[in-house]
Design an enzyme around this catalytic site. Structure first.
Site, PDB file in Angstrom:
ATOM      1  N   GLU A 185       0.882   5.573   0.858  1.00  0.00           N
ATOM      2  CA  GLU A 185       0.268   6.714   1.755  1.00  0.00           C
ATOM      3  C   GLU A 185       0.362   8.126   1.202  1.00  0.00           C
ATOM      4  OE1 GLU A 185      -0.174   6.343   6.092  1.00  0.00           O
ATOM      5  OE2 GLU A 185       0.934   8.110   6.267  1.00  0.00           O
ATOM      6  N   TYR A 234       4.352   1.151  17.003  1.00  0.00           N
ATOM      7  CA  TYR A 234       5.545   1.899  17.025  1.00  0.00           C
ATOM      8  C   TYR A 234       6.694   0.799  17.680  1.00  0.00           C
ATOM      9  CZ  TYR A 234       2.710   6.007  16.716  1.00  0.00           C
ATOM     10  OH  TYR A 234       1.690   6.647  16.297  1.00  0.00           O
ATOM     11  N   HIS A 294       6.315   4.571  21.242  1.00  0.00           N
ATOM     12  CA  HIS A 294       5.554   6.108  20.883  1.00  0.00           C
ATOM     13  C   HIS A 294       6.383   6.880  21.701  1.00  0.00           C
ATOM     14  CE1 HIS A 294       2.868   9.190  20.730  1.00  0.00           C
ATOM     15  NE2 HIS A 294       2.143   8.432  19.967  1.00  0.00           N
ATOM     16  N   PHE A 304      12.619  14.866  11.069  1.00  0.00           N
ATOM     17  CA  PHE A 304      11.286  14.461  11.146  1.00  0.00           C
ATOM     18  C   PHE A 304      11.583  13.201  12.104  1.00  0.00           C
ATOM     19  CE2 PHE A 304       7.925  11.828   9.378  1.00  0.00           C
ATOM     20  CZ  PHE A 304       6.652  12.624   9.967  1.00  0.00           C
ATOM     21  N   GLY A 310      -4.181  10.430  17.218  1.00  0.00           N
ATOM     22  CA  GLY A 310      -4.002  11.748  16.579  1.00  0.00           C
ATOM     23  C   GLY A 310      -3.150  12.669  17.316  1.00  0.00           C
ATOM     24  N   ASP A 311      -2.667  13.656  16.700  1.00  0.00           N
ATOM     25  CA  ASP A 311      -1.875  14.647  17.414  1.00  0.00           C
ATOM     26  C   ASP A 311      -2.608  15.840  17.804  1.00  0.00           C
ATOM     27  OD1 ASP A 311       0.403  13.316  16.654  1.00  0.00           O
ATOM     28  OD2 ASP A 311       0.650  13.993  14.565  1.00  0.00           O
ATOM     29  N   SER A 337       0.694  -1.262   0.109  1.00  0.00           N
ATOM     30  CA  SER A 337       0.133  -0.183  -0.034  1.00  0.00           C
ATOM     31  C   SER A 337       0.944   1.455  -0.003  1.00  0.00           C
ATOM     32  CB  SER A 337      -0.970  -0.060   1.275  1.00  0.00           C
ATOM     33  OG  SER A 337      -0.321  -0.199   2.506  1.00  0.00           O
ATOM     34  N   HIS A 381       3.973  -0.818   3.604  1.00  0.00           N
ATOM     35  CA  HIS A 381       3.317   0.225   3.416  1.00  0.00           C
ATOM     36  C   HIS A 381       4.122   1.415   3.123  1.00  0.00           C
ATOM     37  CE1 HIS A 381      -0.260   2.911   4.203  1.00  0.00           C
ATOM     38  NE2 HIS A 381       0.611   3.562   4.804  1.00  0.00           N
ATOM     39  N   THR A 384      -3.635  10.924   5.105  1.00  0.00           N
ATOM     40  CA  THR A 384      -3.476  11.440   6.443  1.00  0.00           C
ATOM     41  C   THR A 384      -4.485  12.384   6.821  1.00  0.00           C
ATOM     42  OG1 THR A 384      -1.684  12.934   5.986  1.00  0.00           O
ATOM     43  CG2 THR A 384      -1.017  10.721   6.251  1.00  0.00           C
ATOM     44  N   HIS A 406      -7.431   8.152   7.075  1.00  0.00           N
ATOM     45  CA  HIS A 406      -6.979   8.446   8.464  1.00  0.00           C
ATOM     46  C   HIS A 406      -8.040   8.978   9.096  1.00  0.00           C
ATOM     47  CE1 HIS A 406      -2.387   7.610   8.247  1.00  0.00           C
ATOM     48  NE2 HIS A 406      -2.825   7.115   7.223  1.00  0.00           N
TER      49      HIS A 406
END
Length: 281
Positions: free
Chosen positions: A10, A139, A143, A210, A101-102, A8, A260, A41, A70
Site C-alpha cells: 500500500e 479491525y 474500530h 499513530f 473514510g475519515d 500486496s 498486505h 489511500t 481506496h
C-alpha cells in the site's frame, strides 16, 4: 481460508513532485517481487481524490502492477462516486478498497449520501455489477469508534454480506487477536479471505502516536524495548524487523491467506520482512 495466498503493498499519494518520484521508484522496486496488487489511500473526505486517481492510473498503467484505489463515501455524493467508478472502470482498474473514510477536521458528523462502508459496497455492486473485486477494512482489535466489540463484528459481517470479496485488516502486533477475530466472524457466516495488514516498525515515536490514534495496540513489551533504544534507529529497526517477521510467520503458519504491507512509500522495511520469510518472487 483460501489455499492461494496473495501479497500486496500500500502507498499514499504525495503532495510534492519529489515525493511522487520517490513513490514511483519504490513501486518499481516492489514490482520486481511480483505482488498481486498495489493499493493507494484516499484522504479524509476525499481530500486527495485527484492525487489518488493519478497515482493509481500511473501505477497500474506504467509500473504494470494491478492497483486498487481506496474509495470512501464520507463527503462524496453518489454522483461523484459514480463518476470515479466509471473513470476507474474505463481505465481497466479491477479492484477497489471500499471504506467509510475519515471525516475531515471540522466536518462534524456531516457526510455524503452514503454513511457506512456497507452502503458503499452495495452502491458499487449496483453500479458496476461484478466488475470490481471489492476489499473492505477489518479491525481485529475493534474500530476505535465502535460501541463494542460485538457491535463491530456485526458491522464487519454486514459489509462482507453486502458484496465484499475480501478484507484487509488494520495493522496489529498480536497474531492471536487476528485469529480470534477471524474465528468470531466465521461464526457469523463470513467466508471470504481476511488478509492481515502489516506495518513494519521503523520509527518508535511515530508508530506509538499513530497506534494510539487508530486503536492499534502496541504490546507493552515491544513499546518498552523500543523506548529503551532511545534514538538508536538501527537497533529500533533491527528489533522491529524481528518482531514483525516472527508475527508474520505465525500468521502464515496459522493459515492467513496472505499479507498486505503498509509501506509508507518505502520499499526496504517491507522487503526485509518479505525476504526473512522467504516469500515467492
Amino acid at each position: 481460508m483460501s489455499q492461494e495466498r496473495r501479497y500486496s503493498f500500500e502507498f499514499f499519494p504525495t503532495k510534492t513532485e519529489a515525493g511522487h518520484e520517490k513513490l514511483l521508484a519504490t513501486a518499481r522496486q516492489l514490482a520486481g517481487y511480483r505482488p498481486d496488487f498495489f493499493s493507494c489511500t484516499y484522504g479524509a473526505g476525499g481530500s486527495t481524490r485527484d492525487r489518488t486517481l493519478n497515482t493509481v492510473l500511473q501505477l497500474d498503467g506504467e509500473v504494470k502492477v494491478p492497483t486498487a484505489p481506496h474509495l470512501s463515501c464520507v463527503g462524496d455524493s453518489k454522483a461523484e462516486l459514480r463518476s470515479l467508478l466509471n473513470t476507474y472502470k474505463d481505465a481497466g482498474i479491477k479492484r477497489i478498497v471500499a471504506l467509510r473514510g475519515d471525516l475531515p477536521s471540522g466536518m462534524g458528523m456531516a457526510s455524503g449520501e452514503l454513511r457506512h462502508a456497507s452502503d458503499l459496497v452495495e452502491f458499487i455492486r449496483a453500479e458496476t455489477g461484478a466488475h470490481f473485486h471489492i476489499e473492505v477494512a477489518a479491525y481485529p482489535e475493534m474500530h476505535p469508534q465502535a460501541r463494542s466489540f460485538e457491535d463491530d463484528l456485526a458491522h464487519f459481517a454486514a459489509k462482507m454480506k453486502a458484496g465484499a470479496d475480501s478484507a484487509i485488516t488494520q495493522y496489529f502486533f498480536n497474531a492471536d487477536g487476528y485469529f480470534h477475530f477471524v474465528e468470531r466472524v466465521r461464526k457469523l457466516g463470513v467466508e471470504q479471505p481476511i488478509v492481515p495488514g502489516i506495518m513494519p516498525i521503523t520509527n518508535y515515536s511515530k508508530l506509538a502516536r499513530f497506534s494510539d490514534a487508530c486503536g492499534a495496540e502496541l504490546p507493552r513489551w515491544v513499546r518498552k524495548q523500543l523506548e529503551a533504544y532511545g534514538d538508536d534507529l538501527e537497533s529500533i529497526q533491527a528489533f522491529g524487523e524481528q518482531v514483525v517477521t516472527d508475527m508474520c510467520k505465525k500468521l502464515l503458519d496459522g493459515g492467513a491467506p496472505g499479507l498486505h504491507f503498509y509501506t509508507l512509500n518505502q520499499a526496504e522495511p517491507s522487503l526485509a520482512i518479505w525476504n526473512n520469510l522467504g516469500l515467492p518472487r
